[in-house]
Design a protein around this motif. Structure first.
Motif, PDB file in Angstrom:
ATOM      1  N   THR A   3      55.619  44.636  46.084  1.00  0.00           N
ATOM      2  CA  THR A   3      54.414  44.589  45.265  1.00  0.00           C
ATOM      3  C   THR A   3      53.521  43.459  45.741  1.00  0.00           C
ATOM      4  O   THR A   3      53.968  42.498  46.351  1.00  0.00           O
ATOM      5  N   ALA A   4      52.243  43.576  45.410  1.00  0.00           N
ATOM      6  CA  ALA A   4      51.261  42.643  45.954  1.00  0.00           C
ATOM      7  C   ALA A   4      50.597  41.836  44.857  1.00  0.00           C
ATOM      8  O   ALA A   4      50.384  42.319  43.760  1.00  0.00           O
ATOM      9  N   CYS A  21      57.365  50.158  40.479  1.00  0.00           N
ATOM     10  CA  CYS A  21      56.459  49.021  40.687  1.00  0.00           C
ATOM     11  C   CYS A  21      55.775  48.638  39.378  1.00  0.00           C
ATOM     12  O   CYS A  21      55.003  49.421  38.821  1.00  0.00           O
ATOM     13  N   GLY A  22      56.058  47.416  38.893  1.00  0.00           N
ATOM     14  CA  GLY A  22      55.492  46.960  37.626  1.00  0.00           C
ATOM     15  C   GLY A  22      53.971  46.975  37.582  1.00  0.00           C
ATOM     16  O   GLY A  22      53.378  47.542  36.660  1.00  0.00           O
ATOM     17  N   GLU A  39      48.675  49.620  36.087  1.00  0.00           N
ATOM     18  CA  GLU A  39      47.398  50.115  36.575  1.00  0.00           C
ATOM     19  C   GLU A  39      47.163  51.584  36.235  1.00  0.00           C
ATOM     20  O   GLU A  39      46.029  52.006  36.007  1.00  0.00           O
ATOM     21  N   MET A  40      48.227  52.373  36.204  1.00  0.00           N
ATOM     22  CA  MET A  40      48.073  53.817  36.055  1.00  0.00           C
ATOM     23  C   MET A  40      47.285  54.229  34.814  1.00  0.00           C
ATOM     24  O   MET A  40      46.409  55.111  34.905  1.00  0.00           O
ATOM     25  N   PRO A  41      47.524  53.661  33.623  1.00  0.00           N
ATOM     26  CA  PRO A  41      46.711  54.041  32.463  1.00  0.00           C
ATOM     27  C   PRO A  41      45.222  53.792  32.665  1.00  0.00           C
ATOM     28  O   PRO A  41      44.389  54.555  32.163  1.00  0.00           O
ATOM     29  N   ARG A  47      47.795  45.199  54.301  1.00  0.00           N
ATOM     30  CA  ARG A  47      49.193  44.781  54.347  1.00  0.00           C
ATOM     31  C   ARG A  47      50.085  45.862  53.745  1.00  0.00           C
ATOM     32  O   ARG A  47      49.618  46.731  53.015  1.00  0.00           O
ATOM     33  N   SER A  48      51.382  45.773  54.016  1.00  0.00           N
ATOM     34  CA  SER A  48      52.341  46.762  53.525  1.00  0.00           C
ATOM     35  C   SER A  48      52.813  46.388  52.128  1.00  0.00           C
ATOM     36  O   SER A  48      53.941  45.917  51.929  1.00  0.00           O
ATOM     37  N   VAL A  49      51.945  46.592  51.142  1.00  0.00           N
ATOM     38  CA  VAL A  49      52.248  46.215  49.762  1.00  0.00           C
ATOM     39  C   VAL A  49      51.708  47.281  48.810  1.00  0.00           C
ATOM     40  O   VAL A  49      50.906  48.132  49.198  1.00  0.00           O
TER      41      VAL A  49
END
Length: 229
Positions: free
Chosen positions: A63-64, A113-114, A119-121, A184-186
């Motif tokens: 996660t980023a 991923c927390g 973010e999804m909502p 970046r890979s996040v």
């Protein structure tokens, strides 16, 4: 003789007081405290020497922290990416070029991923709010992140009542997208793509106080045709 006797009695009394202070319990407590300080010092020294373990490259390895900046300039989505056919969780196929007359938000996420869950909502709200004005939201779940278990993703999406399509990606789409913005890979990562095919805003991570507002602003500008350099 009396003085001598008195002196011996004083020394005997001092010795008795000293012996009474250092009882077995006090000695034990002192040793425990000293031991804790020694352990704390060794732990700090050891922790400072732990090497950083490198992870294999992956678009969504971790996660980023939030980074709500835009690309250095509007980045055109390469034609190869726009014409790449990908599968959705429900078995349909699509290409980014199918939405050439739309503003598109692409969101790379994972069920575990927390920040993605937070973010999804907000993405659901934006999808419902702007879809009549020409916004398309697409989620991207990768086979790598979900251990090649699409059913887990289907169950999560159903429980969250996500209305927009979720792309089931093996890296064909997400990898080149991240490379296009030198990212970046996040996760999470989101890309706001204008009608003319430019990535006008790139978000990494999620900040509940900043990201939704900044993403709405980018969507409004893209819908208003302000994306061209």
């Amino acid at each position: 003789m009396a003085a001598t006797v008195e002196t011996k009695e004083v020394k005997s009394t001092e010795k008795s007081e000293s012996e009474s202070f250092w009882t077995g319990g006090r000695i034990a407590i002192t040793l425990i405290v000293v031991g804790l300080f020694v352990w704390w010092g060794i732990s700090r020294w050891t922790a400072s020497r732990v090497p950083t373990v490198a992870k294999p490259p992956s678009v969504t390895a971790k996660t980023a922290p939030p980074n709500n900046g835009a690309p250095p300039a509007f980045v055109p989505v390469p034609a190869q990416i726009r014409e790449t056919s990908v599968q959705t969780l429900d078995g349909n196929s699509l290409k980014l070029s199918d939405f050439s007359d739309k503003v598109v938000v692409l969101n790379i996420w994972a069920t575990w991923c927390g920040p993605c869950r937070m973010e999804m909502p907000e993405l659901v709200k934006m999808s419902n709010e702007y879809k009549d004005r020409g916004l398309v939201v697409l989620g991207i779940a990768t086979t790598y992140n979900e251990q090649n278990d699409p059913q887990r993703v289907k169950d999560y999406v159903k429980n969250q009542s996500v209305p927009y399509p979720i792309i089931w990606d093996d890296g064909t789409l997400s990898g080149p997208l991240v490379e296009a913005v030198q990212g970046r890979s996040v996760i999470p990562q989101s890309f706001v793509i204008s009608r003319d095919g430019n990535i006008v805003k790139h978000f990494t991570g999620f900040n509940v106080y900043q990201t939704p507002q900044l993403m709405r602003q980018a969507i409004e500008e893209a819908l208003g045709g302000k994306s061209k350099a």
